[in-house]
Design a protein around this motif. Structure first.
Motif, PDB file in Angstrom:
ATOM      1  N   LYS A  97       0.823  -1.216   0.000  1.00 35.12           N
ATOM      2  CA  LYS A  97       0.000   0.000   0.000  1.00 35.12           C
ATOM      3  C   LYS A  97       0.852   1.259   0.000  1.00 35.12           C
ATOM      4  O   LYS A  97       0.498   2.250  -0.625  1.00 35.12           O
ATOM      5  CB  LYS A  97      -0.941  -0.003   1.207  1.00 35.12           C
ATOM      6  N   TRP A 206     -12.138   6.628   1.859  1.00 34.03           N
ATOM      7  CA  TRP A 206     -11.910   5.833   0.645  1.00 34.03           C
ATOM      8  C   TRP A 206     -10.551   5.123   0.635  1.00 34.03           C
ATOM      9  O   TRP A 206     -10.339   4.217  -0.184  1.00 34.03           O
ATOM     10  CB  TRP A 206     -12.037   6.712  -0.592  1.00 34.03           C
ATOM     11  N   GLY A 207      -9.666   5.473   1.529  1.00 35.48           N
ATOM     12  CA  GLY A 207      -8.376   4.784   1.574  1.00 35.48           C
ATOM     13  C   GLY A 207      -8.363   3.569   2.482  1.00 35.48           C
ATOM     14  O   GLY A 207      -7.387   2.809   2.506  1.00 35.48           O
ATOM     15  N   ARG A 212     -12.575  -1.537   0.132  1.00 38.67           N
ATOM     16  CA  ARG A 212     -12.371  -2.532  -0.928  1.00 38.67           C
ATOM     17  C   ARG A 212     -13.427  -3.619  -0.771  1.00 38.67           C
ATOM     18  O   ARG A 212     -13.583  -4.210   0.302  1.00 38.67           O
ATOM     19  CB  ARG A 212     -10.977  -3.142  -0.829  1.00 38.67           C
ATOM     20  N   ASP A 252     -10.277   9.983   0.049  1.00 37.22           N
ATOM     21  CA  ASP A 252      -8.994   9.300   0.229  1.00 37.22           C
ATOM     22  C   ASP A 252      -7.960  10.360   0.606  1.00 37.22           C
ATOM     23  O   ASP A 252      -7.799  11.350  -0.114  1.00 37.22           O
ATOM     24  CB  ASP A 252      -8.604   8.595  -1.075  1.00 37.22           C
ATOM     25  N   ARG A 263      -7.672   7.471  -8.498  1.00 33.65           N
ATOM     26  CA  ARG A 263      -7.967   6.068  -8.761  1.00 33.65           C
ATOM     27  C   ARG A 263      -6.810   5.414  -9.516  1.00 33.65           C
ATOM     28  O   ARG A 263      -6.401   4.291  -9.196  1.00 33.65           O
ATOM     29  CB  ARG A 263      -9.265   5.919  -9.557  1.00 33.65           C
ATOM     30  N   TYR A 266      -3.921   4.952  -6.878  1.00 30.88           N
ATOM     31  CA  TYR A 266      -4.093   4.218  -5.633  1.00 30.88           C
ATOM     32  C   TYR A 266      -5.276   3.244  -5.595  1.00 30.88           C
ATOM     33  O   TYR A 266      -5.336   2.396  -4.705  1.00 30.88           O
ATOM     34  CB  TYR A 266      -4.256   5.202  -4.469  1.00 30.88           C
ATOM     35  N   GLN A 267      -6.215   3.384  -6.512  1.00 27.29           N
ATOM     36  CA  GLN A 267      -7.453   2.613  -6.417  1.00 27.29           C
ATOM     37  C   GLN A 267      -7.716   1.787  -7.671  1.00 27.29           C
ATOM     38  O   GLN A 267      -8.859   1.402  -7.932  1.00 27.29           O
ATOM     39  CB  GLN A 267      -8.644   3.576  -6.203  1.00 27.29           C
ATOM     40  N   SER A 272     -12.579  -1.714  -6.050  1.00 29.26           N
ATOM     41  CA  SER A 272     -12.855  -0.360  -5.576  1.00 29.26           C
ATOM     42  C   SER A 272     -13.840   0.321  -6.516  1.00 29.26           C
ATOM     43  O   SER A 272     -13.701   0.233  -7.744  1.00 29.26           O
ATOM     44  CB  SER A 272     -11.574   0.471  -5.509  1.00 29.26           C
ATOM     45  N   TYR A 274     -14.335   3.618  -6.127  1.00 27.90           N
ATOM     46  CA  TYR A 274     -13.868   5.003  -6.136  1.00 27.90           C
ATOM     47  C   TYR A 274     -13.614   5.443  -7.581  1.00 27.90           C
ATOM     48  O   TYR A 274     -13.054   4.700  -8.390  1.00 27.90           O
ATOM     49  CB  TYR A 274     -12.576   5.116  -5.324  1.00 27.90           C
TER      50      TYR A 274
END
Length: 296
Positions: A97, A206-207, A212, A252, A263, A266-267, A272, A274
């Motif tokens: 992460k 969102w993080g 998830r 996030d 996104r 990170y997503q 996800s 997001y």
């Protein structure tokens, strides 16, 4: 919601976790009450208090309506619900992460940042030392560097059908809303936190891992509804996780220039939602997304 029309009872206190609800063969951690009557034992007991009443004991670091034990059930003791004793013996460790070797304290910092939508306590702070001491005390007797049975959440099978919001809303109404509220805002009992908000400004951001769908589905399948764990089918767990994680929640903390850019960085995973549009709402767009890290 369906549960309301059926006359579901008002929520009661969350149940305790008797031994039979622990995963088969899982390690039995010692109780914080059995910690030594000295400074170390005081830190262990304070760590347990932080797990169950986080905002009251560390208000400057919490930005939503959750406590640590909403995810780490039974004050971080319950096997199959991300128990602290199973995690502690596997740190330091590389974490994809953030692309770094993380200490246990660093990992707890991320829980404050994402799941509690707050500000991470400084490394070496009284709060992090207490949570680390509590986890270390519970893990006594476990070998270092090995994942014991009960670590994290039990794996969940893939769903037979793609997760669906319509089915998820039905599951939520029937099995979840009596405790978490028809609007996902959670509910309190006798003025204290009891059932956490699952979406909205006071939920995880969102993080967080729970944002998830795969992680939320695994947690729900193994641990919800409390007192009737394992009663949802695999499909129901995926559907309701998909539904919950398709709702608005705080931003996030890693947000860059746009939800699309964030996104991408990170997503970028099918688990996800997001940066996608759900029910006409662009999830993660600053125009409809609460800021991250707001004080309650």
């Amino acid at each position: 919601m369906v549960a309301d029309r059926l006359g579901s009872p008002s929520p009661s206190e969350p149940p305790s976790f008797p031994v039979q609800l622990q995963a088969a063969g899982a390690f039995r951690p010692p109780s914080a009450a059995d910690a030594p009557k000295d400074a170390y034992g005081d830190a262990v007991r304070f760590g347990e208090q932080l797990m169950t009443d986080t905002a009251n004991h560390a208000p400057q670091y919490v930005g939503n309506g959750l406590v640590c034990s909403n995810c780490h059930l039974d004050a971080g003791r319950k096997a199959g619900a991300a128990p602290l004793w199973a995690a502690f013996v596997n740190f330091p460790a590389f974490r994809a992460k953030n692309g770094e070797i993380n200490t246990f304290q660093k990992r707890v910092q991320d829980c404050f940042l994402y799941s509690l939508n707050g500000t991470p306590p400084p490394l070496g702070s009284r709060e992090l030392i207490a949570i680390e001491s509590y986890a270390a005390f519970m893990s006594r007797g476990l070998p270092s560097g090995m994942s014991p049975p009960g670590r994290g959440f039990p794996e969940i099978d893939a769903p037979e059908q793609a997760p669906d919001d319509r089915r998820g809303a039905m599951v939520y109404g029937q099995k979840c809303s009596a405790c978490h509220g028809p609007d996902g805002a959670g509910q309190k009992i006798a003025g204290g936190p009891a059932y956490p908000p699952l979406w909205g400004a006071r939920s995880y951001n969102w993080g967080a891992g729970m944002a998830r769908i795969d992680k939320a589905a695994a947690f729900i399948r193994a641990n919800m509804p409390q007192g009737n764990e394992g009663s949802l089918t695999v499909q129901e767990a995926w559907d309701v996780a998909h539904y919950i994680d398709g709702k608005t929640r705080p931003q996030d903390p890693r947000f860059t220039s746009s939800a699309k850019a964030t996104r991408t960085l990170y997503q970028d995973t099918p688990f996800s939602r997001y940066g996608t549009v759900v029910g006409g709402v662009s999830l993660g767009d600053p125009s409809n997304t609460p800021q991250s890290g707001l004080v309650r």
